[in-house]
Design an enzyme around this catalytic site. Sequence first.
Site, PDB file in Angstrom:
ATOM      1  N   HIS A  90       0.805  -1.266   0.087  1.00 61.28           N
ATOM      2  CA  HIS A  90      -0.137  -0.023   0.082  1.00 61.28           C
ATOM      3  C   HIS A  90       0.967   1.299  -0.118  1.00 61.28           C
ATOM      4  O   HIS A  90       1.947   1.340   0.699  1.00 61.28           O
ATOM      5  CB  HIS A  90      -0.860   0.031   1.182  1.00 61.28           C
ATOM      6  CG  HIS A  90      -1.666   1.251   1.282  1.00 61.28           C
ATOM      7  ND1 HIS A  90      -3.071   1.237   0.531  1.00 61.28           N
ATOM      8  CD2 HIS A  90      -1.398   2.541   1.944  1.00 61.28           C
ATOM      9  CE1 HIS A  90      -3.372   2.611   0.615  1.00 61.28           C
ATOM     10  NE2 HIS A  90      -2.747   3.419   1.526  1.00 61.28           N
ATOM     11  N   ASP A 169     -14.858   2.931   8.076  1.00 60.60           N
ATOM     12  CA  ASP A 169     -13.954   3.784   7.001  1.00 60.60           C
ATOM     13  C   ASP A 169     -14.830   4.721   6.295  1.00 60.60           C
ATOM     14  O   ASP A 169     -14.376   5.962   6.131  1.00 60.60           O
ATOM     15  CB  ASP A 169     -13.012   3.042   6.329  1.00 60.60           C
ATOM     16  CG  ASP A 169     -11.907   4.191   5.941  1.00 60.60           C
ATOM     17  OD1 ASP A 169     -11.236   4.853   6.631  1.00 60.60           O
ATOM     18  OD2 ASP A 169     -11.652   4.267   4.576  1.00 60.60           O
ATOM     19  N   ARG A 176     -14.305  13.137   8.420  1.00 59.80           N
ATOM     20  CA  ARG A 176     -13.098  13.515   8.332  1.00 59.80           C
ATOM     21  C   ARG A 176     -12.733  14.848   7.296  1.00 59.80           C
ATOM     22  O   ARG A 176     -12.265  15.792   7.526  1.00 59.80           O
ATOM     23  CB  ARG A 176     -11.846  12.726   8.508  1.00 59.80           C
ATOM     24  CG  ARG A 176     -11.816  11.857   9.762  1.00 59.80           C
ATOM     25  CD  ARG A 176     -11.015  10.673   9.371  1.00 59.80           C
ATOM     26  NE  ARG A 176      -9.685  10.899   9.246  1.00 59.80           N
ATOM     27  CZ  ARG A 176      -8.844  10.183   8.509  1.00 59.80           C
ATOM     28  NH1 ARG A 176      -9.334   8.849   8.191  1.00 59.80           N
ATOM     29  NH2 ARG A 176      -7.656  10.205   8.369  1.00 59.80           N
ATOM     30  N   SER A 191      -7.394   4.138   9.131  1.00 59.77           N
ATOM     31  CA  SER A 191      -7.988   4.295   7.937  1.00 59.77           C
ATOM     32  C   SER A 191      -7.356   3.280   6.833  1.00 59.77           C
ATOM     33  O   SER A 191      -7.913   2.278   6.248  1.00 59.77           O
ATOM     34  CB  SER A 191      -8.147   5.544   7.233  1.00 59.77           C
ATOM     35  OG  SER A 191      -8.676   5.458   6.185  1.00 59.77           O
ATOM     36  N   LYS A 195      -8.662  -1.104   5.928  1.00 56.42           N
ATOM     37  CA  LYS A 195      -8.853  -1.749   4.466  1.00 56.42           C
ATOM     38  C   LYS A 195      -8.119  -2.836   4.140  1.00 56.42           C
ATOM     39  O   LYS A 195      -8.371  -3.771   3.460  1.00 56.42           O
ATOM     40  CB  LYS A 195      -9.192  -0.418   3.748  1.00 56.42           C
ATOM     41  CG  LYS A 195     -10.138   0.231   3.924  1.00 56.42           C
ATOM     42  CD  LYS A 195     -10.006   1.607   2.909  1.00 56.42           C
ATOM     43  CE  LYS A 195      -9.193   2.577   3.452  1.00 56.42           C
ATOM     44  NZ  LYS A 195      -9.274   3.845   3.008  1.00 56.42           N
TER      45      LYS A 195
HETATM   46  N1  URA Z   1      -5.816   6.990   2.616  1.00 60.00           N
HETATM   47  C1  URA Z   1      -6.762   6.530   3.327  1.00 60.00           C
HETATM   48  O1  URA Z   1      -7.349   5.324   3.151  1.00 60.00           O
HETATM   49  N2  URA Z   1      -7.222   7.154   4.483  1.00 60.00           N
HETATM   50  C2  URA Z   1      -6.764   8.317   5.059  1.00 60.00           C
HETATM   51  O2  URA Z   1      -7.117   8.587   6.100  1.00 60.00           O
HETATM   52  C3  URA Z   1      -5.613   8.699   4.168  1.00 60.00           C
HETATM   53  C4  URA Z   1      -5.533   8.277   3.037  1.00 60.00           C
END
Ligand code: URA
Length: 458
Positions: A90, A169, A176, A191, A195
Amino acid sequence: MSAAAPASLRVIDLIRKKRDGIALSAGEIAFLVDGAVDGSIAPEQLSAWLMAAWIRGLTREETCSLTLAMRDSGEKFDSSRLGKIAVDKHSTGGVGDKTSFLVAPLAAACGLAVPMISGRALGHTGGTLDKLESIPGYRTSLSLAEFETVLDRCGASIVSQTQSLVPADRILYALRDRTATVESPGLIGASILSKKLAEDLDALVLDVKTGSGSFLRKAEDAEDLAALMVAAAESAGTRTVALMTDMSQPLGRAAGNWIEIIEAVELLRGLRPPESEDLRELSLILAGWMIHLGGIAVTPEAGYALAEAALADGSALAIFFKMVDAQGGDASVFDDTAGFHAPGATQVLESWQSGYIAEMDTTAIGLAVQRLGAGRAEPGQAIDPHAGILFDARRGAHIEKGQPIATLYATGSALFAEPVAMLRQAIHISATRPDPVPLVSRVFTLESAENHLREKSF
Ligand code: URA
């Protein structure tokens, strides 16, 4: 409701507690996450808690608890049926970052499964899904059953998040975004990881960007984020490392959608354009770590060598084409990549003075790419798959006045004026050669992440 959430809690007490700098327990965090998903906690109360968390910061334990509660808030992928070690990478996002199209097939060619759930372009950063959707027919929205079928056939699959995967999320991120509480290492870490961990990974390689195009502009914040994510993912049972990598200029020579796919495929074909060397090197380093953490190589260097072999023998290219085909894409467009590139208009940006390309404001460059039509300012906006910028010169290069710096693509020539002005501001040309910036400045393993968090009293 998650098992850890006691029923007798009151949201107002949890807001007050965080506001006063007291850490919340796993049960209290699970209560907030459950309430966000089932709608029992009002958005203004969630927003107040998020702001308190942004100002006070999350401890390592709170980050871990938030990650797990969000991961468990919806449907999850079960990788055990694949019969292979599941590994992913990621990136925290950047400009021209197309390593996913290389590392996924490279790791798959070495015997791993790569179930990759990716995102879209927003703000100055590009989106993996938008880039893939520039391939005619490519479907990013698959059910988890289809995802598993593609993984079985190809070893790698790159798809979008489903509605039912990590709903917490989706809800908290939208709040947010509207309450200026995005840029917090703990909230970002939870966050991202929620995922990734919903993919049921055995191992994860995090690419945390630093420099002018990174999401967290202060190197210190980026390091805190990297260390927090390694510690949180490891405590959830996923072997994880984070590499701090350079985003002080776009990665590789292309920033856009289809032109980024072409650049990645050129490298998978074994070509080595000099302006793409940083992309090739970083992809091999990341894939090397994936292959090592996945247990196929004893060191990341041995993993790098295996990845390089998969590039040289064409096996990674074959997997990429197979994945495109399995997800409905028309792989025949790769027979003549230049012919398929059909921008409405093209403009060459020539250098306005002689000297070295010293600095690049990569966030501004990303915004110029977006204004050309390749990205979006608001979720849901349409994008132009053929728009973007191809750089002829990179940081540190010496250029003469009048020499091409970049080629811009858009649907029409009226779109060029603003991005050209932005590029002229963003690219600084100097009489002196700039110091080189390392591609990978630091690696956080569990041990170094623990040390960092201890030193910073997280
Ligand atoms: N990418 C994400 O998936 N979440 C965040 O909070 C910031 C970047």
